[in-house]
Design an enzyme around this catalytic site. Structure first.
Site, mmCIF file in Angstrom:
data_model
loop_
_atom_site.group_PDB
_atom_site.id
_atom_site.type_symbol
_atom_site.label_atom_id
_atom_site.label_comp_id
_atom_site.label_asym_id
_atom_site.label_seq_id
_atom_site.Cartn_x
_atom_site.Cartn_y
_atom_site.Cartn_z
ATOM 1 N N GLU A 104 3.899 10.693 21.574
ATOM 2 C CA GLU A 104 4.800 11.250 20.557
ATOM 3 C C GLU A 104 4.211 12.534 19.945
ATOM 4 O OE1 GLU A 104 7.145 9.315 16.800
ATOM 5 O OE2 GLU A 104 4.984 9.120 16.740
ATOM 6 N N GLY A 122 4.500 3.881 10.883
ATOM 7 C CA GLY A 122 3.689 5.106 10.823
ATOM 8 C C GLY A 122 3.143 5.456 12.185
ATOM 9 N N SER A 123 1.914 5.966 12.203
ATOM 10 C CA SER A 123 1.337 6.481 13.448
ATOM 11 C C SER A 123 0.810 5.347 14.330
ATOM 12 C CB SER A 123 0.179 7.419 13.116
ATOM 13 O OG SER A 123 -0.845 6.691 12.459
ATOM 14 N N GLY A 157 -2.797 4.539 13.085
ATOM 15 C CA GLY A 157 -2.838 3.708 11.879
ATOM 16 C C GLY A 157 -2.406 2.282 12.173
ATOM 17 N N GLY A 158 -1.291 2.137 12.875
ATOM 18 C CA GLY A 158 -0.761 0.798 13.176
ATOM 19 C C GLY A 158 -1.731 -0.010 14.024
ATOM 20 N N LYS A 193 0.897 -1.166 0.000
ATOM 21 C CA LYS A 193 0.000 0.000 0.000
ATOM 22 C C LYS A 193 0.932 1.212 0.000
ATOM 23 C CE LYS A 193 -3.170 3.090 1.297
ATOM 24 N NZ LYS A 193 -2.261 4.233 1.460
ATOM 25 N N CYS A 246 11.358 8.344 13.938
ATOM 26 C CA CYS A 246 10.710 7.636 15.053
ATOM 27 C C CYS A 246 11.661 7.513 16.238
ATOM 28 C CB CYS A 246 10.210 6.278 14.604
ATOM 29 S SG CYS A 246 11.354 5.438 13.551
ATOM 30 N N GLU A 262 5.469 -0.672 13.509
ATOM 31 C CA GLU A 262 6.397 0.181 14.254
ATOM 32 C C GLU A 262 5.730 1.544 14.292
ATOM 33 O OE1 GLU A 262 8.415 3.060 14.691
ATOM 34 O OE2 GLU A 262 9.819 2.536 13.082
HETATM 35 P P1 NAP Z 1 -0.014 7.103 9.046
HETATM 36 O O1 NAP Z 1 -1.099 8.094 9.111
HETATM 37 O O2 NAP Z 1 0.012 6.079 10.119
HETATM 38 O O3 NAP Z 1 -0.096 6.380 7.610
HETATM 39 C C1 NAP Z 1 0.781 5.319 7.223
HETATM 40 C C2 NAP Z 1 0.069 4.405 6.232
HETATM 41 O O4 NAP Z 1 -0.966 3.691 6.914
HETATM 42 C C3 NAP Z 1 -0.588 5.135 5.100
HETATM 43 O O5 NAP Z 1 -0.455 4.363 3.929
HETATM 44 C C4 NAP Z 1 -2.039 5.212 5.514
HETATM 45 O O6 NAP Z 1 -2.797 5.240 4.362
HETATM 46 C C5 NAP Z 1 -2.237 3.927 6.308
HETATM 47 N N1 NAP Z 1 -3.234 4.075 7.369
HETATM 48 C C6 NAP Z 1 -3.207 4.988 8.367
HETATM 49 N N2 NAP Z 1 -4.267 4.824 9.178
HETATM 50 C C7 NAP Z 1 -4.972 3.786 8.701
HETATM 51 C C8 NAP Z 1 -6.173 3.146 9.099
HETATM 52 N N3 NAP Z 1 -6.862 3.538 10.166
HETATM 53 N N4 NAP Z 1 -6.608 2.119 8.350
HETATM 54 C C9 NAP Z 1 -5.936 1.728 7.270
HETATM 55 N N5 NAP Z 1 -4.791 2.289 6.825
HETATM 56 C C10 NAP Z 1 -4.320 3.311 7.532
HETATM 57 O O7 NAP Z 1 1.403 7.780 9.047
HETATM 58 P P2 NAP Z 1 1.958 9.047 8.258
HETATM 59 O O8 NAP Z 1 1.000 9.512 7.232
HETATM 60 O O9 NAP Z 1 3.279 8.629 7.807
HETATM 61 O O10 NAP Z 1 2.141 10.167 9.344
HETATM 62 C C11 NAP Z 1 1.132 10.553 10.247
HETATM 63 C C12 NAP Z 1 1.654 10.476 11.677
HETATM 64 O O11 NAP Z 1 2.313 9.231 11.885
HETATM 65 C C13 NAP Z 1 2.707 11.499 12.012
HETATM 66 O O12 NAP Z 1 2.179 12.722 12.403
HETATM 67 C C14 NAP Z 1 3.476 10.808 13.101
HETATM 68 O O13 NAP Z 1 2.862 11.014 14.345
HETATM 69 C C15 NAP Z 1 3.401 9.357 12.784
HETATM 70 N N6 NAP Z 1 4.602 8.787 12.125
HETATM 71 C C16 NAP Z 1 5.370 7.929 12.800
HETATM 72 C C17 NAP Z 1 6.456 7.355 12.176
HETATM 73 C C18 NAP Z 1 7.317 6.365 12.844
HETATM 74 O O14 NAP Z 1 8.446 6.214 12.430
HETATM 75 N N7 NAP Z 1 6.821 5.610 13.768
HETATM 76 C C19 NAP Z 1 6.774 7.652 10.871
HETATM 77 C C20 NAP Z 1 5.965 8.538 10.183
HETATM 78 C C21 NAP Z 1 4.875 9.073 10.836
HETATM 79 P P3 NAP Z 1 -4.219 5.985 4.230
HETATM 80 O O15 NAP Z 1 -4.180 7.165 5.140
HETATM 81 O O16 NAP Z 1 -4.286 6.301 2.797
HETATM 82 O O17 NAP Z 1 -5.199 4.942 4.628
#
Ligand code: NAP
Length: 521
Positions: A394, A242-243, A246-247, A185, A303, A266
Site C-alpha cells: 500500500e 491503521g498501518s 502498527g497492526g 488509545k 483503506c 485492519e
Molecule cells: P499507525 O501508524 O498504524 O497508527 C495507528 C495507531 O496505532 C496509533 O495510535 C499509533 O500510536 C499506534 N501504533 C502504531 N504503531 C505501533 C506500534 N508499533 N506499537 C504500538 N502502537 C502502535 O497509523 P496512522 O498514524 O493512522 O497512519 C500511518 C500509516 O498507516 C499511513 O501512512 C498508512 O499507510 C496507514 N493507514 C492505514 C489505514 C487503513 O485504513 N488501513 C488508515 C490510516 C493509515 P503511536 O504511534 O502513538 O504508538
C-alpha cells in the site's frame, strides 16, 4: 464541556500524571493547536484497565435495551457538541467541513444501528437443546448456549477517520454493543477530537447510569501506551485500524502474552481493480474518469483506495493509460492528514519510481508546501509485477499503479499472485463477466468484498457489509470491522449445561421472554 483539558480520561476522572506532553498540528498550515496533551503513564494505563475490569462486572449484565439507550445517548451527546467538534476535527485532520459533518452522521448512525441490533437481540445466536431424561440408551442433559462479551478491550483509533473509526467509532460501538468495556488509545493526530468525544461518552455514561470505567481514553505519541494496553493481562481483545507495521506489532505483542488474545487489526490494502477488454473498449473514457475520482477521493486516504488497476488493452494503443493519466493529473494536490502520512506517501512513490519497470505517468511529489499530496499514476507490465511483491504494498495517498496485461491468462496470473486485500473490483460488460468466472473464483479467496462495475471507495455501514479480508489486509479474515457482524469480534459462545432455569440469561429462558430468534431442539 468545550474547553479542552489535555488530560486522559480514567473512566469518569480526568488525569494528567505524566510529564511527556504533545500538541496536535493543523496539517493545512503546520500551526500547533492548543492545548498540550499529557501522554498517559503506565500507572494511568493500569488504573484505566482496572476500572474497565470493575465496570465490566456491571456493564455486561445490563439488558440489551439499557445498552441500546446508552448507545443512542452517546450519539445524541456527540451531536450536542455542535460546531465545536466539527471545527476541531477539521483543524486536526485537514479534512473539509462537509466530509467531517458527514462522518459525524455516519458515527451516530453506527451507534444507532448497533442499538437496533441490541433491541432485536438475535445477534447472541441463542441455541437450546432441552433435556430428554428418558432418551435411550442415555438421558440427554439440558444444554443451552449464546454469545457473551469477552471483557475489557483495547481500541486504537485511525488517523483517517477521526470520528467514525476513533473514540466512538465502529470498533467502540460494536464492543459496547457486545457488552465489553473499553480503553481507547487515542490517535495522536487528533487528541482534541478524541477528548471532545470522550467528554460526550462520559455524559452518556452518567445519564444512563452506566458504571464508571465503561470507557477510558488514554493519550500518547509513543508506542508504550498502546503496547501497555495490549500486554495488560485484563485486556481480552484489541480492535485496530491503521498501518501494517502498527497492526502487526500489536498482533505480535498480543500473541506473545502468557494468555494470547484476539487482535482485530485492519491494516490496509491495495484493492485491485480488473478492467475487462470489452468494457475498456466500449467505455474506457468513462472508466478512466470514475477511477480517477476513486483514487483521489479524500486525497487517497482510504483503506479501500484502488492502488492497483489491471487492464487488458486489446487495441494496445495506450489510449486508456493516457486518458487515466490525464484524468488524474486534472485533480489538484490537497492536504493530507499528517506530516508522517505525507512523508510516507512521498517515500512510497519515490521507491516505486526507482523500480526498474515502473513508469510514471503523471508527476507525484512536486508540491512541497504544507502537507499536500499530488495525485499520481504509475505503470508496470504484468511480468514485472509477478516478480516484484513490493509493487503490491500500500502507498497510502492519491496514487495508483496501472498493470498492463496482454491476455486473459496474464490477468488470471496477476490475480493468483495477489495477497489478501479488503476488496477486489471487476469492471466488465455482462457477457464478458460470465466468461471471466474463473477470475471471480480466484478473487473470492483473496478478499472480503467483491465488487462488479463499481469502485471500492465508499463503505456502506449495514448488516451485510464485510470490511475485512485475508492477511495482510487484516489479522483475522473471519470477521469484519464495518457492519453489524462486527459485534461478534467481542463476544464468545458460552454453554450453560443443566442450569436451573432462574440462573439462565433471559435470552435462553423457557418461553423466550425477549422474543428473539433462537434455534430450539
Ligand atoms: P499507525 O501508524 O498504524 O497508527 C495507528 C495507531 O496505532 C496509533 O495510535 C499509533 O500510536 C499506534 N501504533 C502504531 N504503531 C505501533 C506500534 N508499533 N506499537 C504500538 N502502537 C502502535 O497509523 P496512522 O498514524 O493512522 O497512519 C500511518 C500509516 O498507516 C499511513 O501512512 C498508512 O499507510 C496507514 N493507514 C492505514 C489505514 C487503513 O485504513 N488501513 C488508515 C490510516 C493509515 P503511536 O504511534 O502513538 O504508538
Amino acid at each position: 464541556m468545550n474547553n479542552l483539558s489535555g488530560q486522559n480520561y480514567i473512566g469518569q476522572t480526568q488525569s494528567s500524571k505524566g510529564t511527556v506532553v504533545f500538541h496536535a498540528e493543523n496539517p493545512e498550515n503546520k500551526h500547533p493547536l492548543e492545548p498540550l496533551f499529557h501522554e498517559a503513564t503506565q500507572e494511568e494505563v493500569d488504573a484505566a484497565i482496572i476500572k474497565a475490569e470493575e465496570a465490566f462486572a456491571v456493564y455486561k449484565n445490563k439488558s440489551g435495551e439499557e445498552k441500546a439507550v446508552f448507545l443512542e445517548a452517546i450519539a445524541d451527546e456527540i451531536l450536542a457538541l455542535g460546531d465545536t467538534l466539527i471545527k476541531r476535527a477539521c483543524a486536526e485532520s485537514g479534512l473539509p467541513t462537509g466530509r467531517i459533518t458527514g462522518e459525524r452522521g455516519r458515527t451516530m448512525n453506527q451507534l444507532k444501528l448497533f442499538a437496533s441490533v441490541l433491541r432485536d437481540g438475535s445477534w447472541v445466536d441463542a441455541r437450546i437443546d432441552k433435556a430428554q431424561p428418558d432418551r435411550q440408551p442415555f438421558p440427554k442433559v439440558d444444554i443451552r448456549s449464546m454469545h457473551r462479551p469477552l471483557g475489557p478491550v483495547g481500541i486504537f483509533g485511525a488517523s483517517n477517520f477521526p470520528l467514525a473509526f476513533s473514540v466512538a467509532g465502529g470498533d467502540t460501538a460494536s464492543a459496547l454493543a457486545a457488552g465489553c468495556t473499553i480503553v481507547v488509545k487515542g490517535h495522536p493526530a487528533h487528541p482534541g477530537t478524541c477528548e471532545l468525544i470522550a467528554s460526550a461518552i462520559t455524559k452518556a455514561i452518567t445519564k444512563c447510569d452506566m458504571p464508571d470505567g465503561t470507557l477510558s481514553l488514554l493519550h500518547g505519541t509513543s508506542h508504550d501506551v498502546g503496547l501497555g494496553i495490549v500486554r495488560h493481562p485484563l485486556i481480552q481483545a484489541v480492535g485496530f485500524t491503521g498501518s501494517f507495521k502498527g497492526g502487526k506489532a500489536l498482533f505480535d505483542a498480543a500473541q506473545a502474552r502468557p494468555q494470547p488474545i484476539p487482535v482485530y487489526a485492519e491494516m490496509g490494502s491495495t484493492n485491485p481493480v480488473f478492467i475487462l477488454p470489452e468494457a475498456l473498449r466500449q467505455r474506457g473514457s468513462q472508466i478512466a474518469s470514475g477511477l480517477a475520482g476513486s483514487v483521489t477521493l479524500g486525497v487517497g486516504q482510504f483503506c479501500t483506495n484502488p492502488g492497483i488497476v489491471v487492464h487488458q488493452d486489446m487495441d494496445q494503443d495506450g489510449t486508456f493509460e493516457s486518458e487515466l493519466a490525464e484524468e488524474i493529473s486534472k485533480i489538484p494536490a490537497a492536504t493530507m492528514l499528517t506530516k508522517g502520512i505525507r512523508e510516507a506517501f512521498d517515500k512510497g512513490l519515490e521507491s516505486l519510481k526507482h523500480e526498474v519497470g515502473v513508469k510514471t505517468k503523471s508527476s507525484g511529489i512536486e508540491d512541497k508546501n504544507g502537507y499536500k499530496g499530488t495525485p499520481c499514476l504509475l505503470q508496470a507490465d504484468a511480468q514485472y509485477f509477478y516478480n516484484n511483491k513490493k509493487l503490491e504494498e500500500e502507498v497510502f495517498g492519491p496514487s495508483t499503479l496501472l498493470i498492463t496485461v496482454d491476455n486473459k491468462g496474464e490477468m488470471l496470473k496477476v490475480a493468483r499472485e495477489l495477497d489478501g486485500h479488503l476488496t477486489a473490483t471487476i469492471i466488465g460488460e455482462s457477457e464478458e463477466i460470465k466468461e471471466y468466472a474463473d477470475l471471480i473464483n480466484i478473487l473470492e479467496r483473496k478478499v472480503g468484498r467483491l465488487i462488479i462495475n463499481g469502485y471500492p471507495t465508499g463503505v456502506e455501514v449495514c448488516h451485510a457489509m464485510v470490511h475485512g479480508g485475508p492477511f495482510p489486509a487484516t489479522t483475522d479474515s473471519k470477521t469484519t470491522s464495518v457492519g453489524t457482524r462486527a459485534i461478534t469480534r467481542f463476544s464468545r459462545p458460552i454453554c450453560f449445561q443443566n442450569f436451573p432455569k432462574e440462573l439462565l440469561p433471559q435470552e435462553l429462558q423457557d418461553g423466550n421472554p425477549l422474543n428473539i430468534k433462537r434455534i430450539e431442539n
